[in-house]
Write a protein that holds these residues in place. Structure first.
Motif, PDB file in Angstrom:
ATOM      1  N   SER A   1       0.826  -1.205   0.000  1.00  0.00           N
ATOM      2  CA  SER A   1       0.000   0.000   0.000  1.00  0.00           C
ATOM      3  C   SER A   1       0.861   1.256   0.000  1.00  0.00           C
ATOM      4  N   GLY A   2       0.363   2.299  -0.656  1.00  0.00           N
ATOM      5  CA  GLY A   2       1.075   3.559  -0.725  1.00  0.00           C
ATOM      6  C   GLY A   2       1.519   3.873  -2.142  1.00  0.00           C
ATOM      7  N   ARG A   3       2.121   5.040  -2.339  1.00  0.00           N
ATOM      8  CA  ARG A   3       2.571   5.488  -3.660  1.00  0.00           C
ATOM      9  C   ARG A   3       3.971   6.083  -3.552  1.00  0.00           C
ATOM     10  N   GLN A   4       4.704   5.994  -4.655  1.00  0.00           N
ATOM     11  CA  GLN A   4       6.033   6.578  -4.752  1.00  0.00           C
ATOM     12  C   GLN A   4       6.155   7.333  -6.068  1.00  0.00           C
ATOM     13  N   TRP A   5       7.065   8.325  -6.109  1.00  0.00           N
ATOM     14  CA  TRP A   5       7.300   9.081  -7.326  1.00  0.00           C
ATOM     15  C   TRP A   5       8.037   8.212  -8.337  1.00  0.00           C
ATOM     16  N   ARG A   6       7.440   8.074  -9.527  1.00  0.00           N
ATOM     17  CA  ARG A   6       8.031   7.320 -10.629  1.00  0.00           C
ATOM     18  C   ARG A   6       7.665   8.009 -11.937  1.00  0.00           C
ATOM     19  N   PRO A   7       8.347   7.667 -13.036  1.00  0.00           N
ATOM     20  CA  PRO A   7       7.947   8.231 -14.329  1.00  0.00           C
ATOM     21  C   PRO A   7       6.484   7.931 -14.630  1.00  0.00           C
ATOM     22  N   ALA A   8       5.808   8.893 -15.203  1.00  0.00           N
ATOM     23  CA  ALA A   8       4.376   8.746 -15.478  1.00  0.00           C
ATOM     24  C   ALA A   8       4.119   7.514 -16.333  1.00  0.00           C
ATOM     25  N   GLY A   9       3.122   6.743 -15.947  1.00  0.00           N
ATOM     26  CA  GLY A   9       2.734   5.566 -16.710  1.00  0.00           C
ATOM     27  C   GLY A   9       3.650   4.375 -16.532  1.00  0.00           C
TER      28      GLY A   9
END
Length: 541
Positions: free
Chosen positions: A201-209
């Motif tokens: 669970s959660g989100r991290q910054w990555r290249p879009a898509g």
């Protein structure tokens, strides 16, 4: 008077240019001004040039002639289109009945088991004859004091009557240990984590898509299994130690985690420590009913020379444990959105956890095996160097640094044991009273306590009173008392419970000894000798 065509053309051009920049009232006033300037026939001419009705132009003339002050708004109070909730009086009750079927409306509402989005609510209201848009539904709900709310974990079940008192007692113990420079730790097992390419669970910054691909199903990998993080949080130092196991969450694993913390961090931080206070939940591998937990702690106390005091949080209050919101929550945030693909990733992620308040965390991998289903006998429990506190001895107890019963006799240092004599049970150092005072106490309680209910008790009433006095005065638990009085542990538990209530009824208090009486050594030797004798009999059979 006929108005020239060029005047009409100029008037049409003026209206075409200015009207987009004016509100309704300003347009009326402009048309009224032009009509008054043109004189007779001006109202009709202006109406045709502006392509409005003559009534609108006439209203503008009347507003000019009335001499009203500027309103500061486009419409008069109450003007404009009426709100749908005002035109449809039954709209609000119908909406509230859908949102709160259990409190304000029909408990058989068609939307009781569905997601109540504004679009769904608007569609259901339309089927009931109330035409409304989803945006208007949202506006009405906000007017009624509603908002989007997530679930809140606040229900703790039935509260124990001594819950608050136990919290106060725990805080007093922690403050006393901390003020004297003794370590205070909070322990618990964090949620077991799947090891492998599983969604976290959660989100991290990555290249879009380009999200991290993970498995569709969350079935444990038979090769990698699960990780069992057991944490130790030092309240005074604001440091954490996490032992990441790969086997089972057992009492042996929990105490081994504390042992590793002490040798790896605690001993260096508290070189003069003589005592250790552990605050733990009421259940799980470190629960107050877990026999193996006490046995393993007794062994740890013997190894380290520390008097280990344990204070459990009341049942149903595990989220109040300090380690939950001072260590585990920050670990979860640190690896948020990152698949835990290996044990190394888990250990490194935990060790990298920091906070702005200075939290430092150490983590290591524990690949040892910890079997389940280990049984601890009554004899082993009776031999433990365990003393229960006067307040809720089931939740608060101490294990003293004495030789553990699990150590074989051949490896135990040979010491001269005090000779056992049954009269030692009446020692004033143990009971806190003379034999005459003990006899008077027995006579006082006999009318209410010396009763025969159910099967006959194996102890006489004077023996029951003596056992209760030893329990309260010398902090002897039911297990060793059962050995000393040659009865069963369950019978001793019932006896102690009955007589403690009897003492409370008569307003009699047995104060605990300020220091452990020296005569306790003879009693403990007697208990250990009886256990050894029982073990020999079992071996022979």
């Amino acid at each position: 008077m006929r108005i020239p065509d060029d005047t009409r053309d100029q008037l049409s051009l003026k209206c075409e240019v200015l009207f987009p920049h004016l509100d309704e009232r300003q347009r009326r006033l402009l048309m009224g001004t032009e009509a008054r300037l043109l004189g007779h026939g001006g109202i009709r001419a202006v109406a045709r040039a502006a392509q409005v009705s003559e009534t609108t132009v006439r209203k503008g003339v009347l507003e000019l002639e009335s001499g009203e002050e500027p309103l500061g708004r486009v419409r008069r109070p109450g003007g404009g289109r009426k709100r749908v909730a005002d035109l449809d009086p039954g709209l609000r009750p119908a909406l509230l009945a859908l949102v709160e079927p259990d409190e304000r409306g029909d408990p058989m509402s068609p939307l009781r088991w569905t997601v109540k989005s504004t679009r769904t609510l608007a569609a259901e209201l339309a089927r009931a004859g109330h035409q409304i848009s989803p945006d208007t539904v949202g506006d009405l709900l906000r007017e009624e004091g509603f908002g989007l709310q997530a679930n809140a974990k606040t229900l703790e079940g039935n509260q124990h009557p001594d819950r608050d008192a136990q919290f106060r007692y725990l805080n007093e113990q922690a403050r006393e240990h901390r003020d004297t420079g003794q370590p205070v730790i909070s322990v618990d097992t964090k949620k077991k984590e799947l090891v492998g390419e599983f969604k976290n669970s959660g989100r991290q910054w990555r290249p879009a898509g380009e999200p991290v691909p993970v498995g569709v199903h969350d079935f444990a990998d038979p090769q990698l299994g699960k990780a069992v993080p057991y944490g130790i949080y030092d309240l005074a130092a604001n440091t954490g130690w996490v032992n990441v196991g790969t086997d089972h969450d057992t009492a042996a694993f929990a105490v081994e985690s504390i042992r590793r913390w002490w040798h790896g961090q605690g001993q260096a931080a508290y070189p003069r420590a003589k005592r250790l206070l552990i605050t733990a939940d009421a259940g799980g591998s470190n629960g107050y009913r877990t026999r193996a937990w006490k046995l393993e702690l007794a062994q740890l106390a013997s190894e380290t020379g520390l008097t280990i005091t344990v204070c459990h949080l009341p049942p149903g209050t595990s989220k109040w444990n300090k380690i939950e919101h001072r260590l585990f929550s920050h670990i979860t945030m640190n690896w948020s959105g990152r698949p835990l693909t290996s044990h190394e990733v888990i250990v490194q992620s935990i060790a990298a956890t920091t906070t702005r308040t200075g939290l430092r965390v150490t983590a290591e991998l524990d690949t040892d095996t910890y079997p389940t289903g280990v049984r601890i006998t009554d004899a082993e429990m009776a031999a433990l160097p365990l003393t229960r506190h006067a307040f809720h001895g089931d939740w608060n107890y101490a294990l003293h640094p004495q030789p553990s019963p699990s150590i074989p006799a051949a490896r135990t240092p040979q010491t001269s044991e005090p000779e056992w004599d049954q009269s030692l049970l009446f020692d004033p150092a143990l009971t806190g009273m003379t034999r005459r005072q003990l006899s008077d106490l027995t006579e006082t309680l006999a009318p209410d306590g010396d009763t025969q209910r159910g099967r006959p008790p194996r102890l006489t009433f004077p023996e029951q009173i003596l056992a209760t006095v030893l329990h309260l005065r010398a902090a002897l638990a039911a297990e060793p008392l059962a050995v000393l009085f040659d009865t069963s542990r369950n019978a001793m538990h019932r006896t102690l419970l009955k007589n403690r209530r009897l003492l409370e009824k008569h307003g009699i208090t047995i104060p605990p000894a300020t220091t452990p009486p020296t005569a306790l050594a003879a009693l403990q030797a007697r208990v250990q000798a009886q256990i050894n004798a029982d073990n020999k009999i079992k071996t022979t059979c």
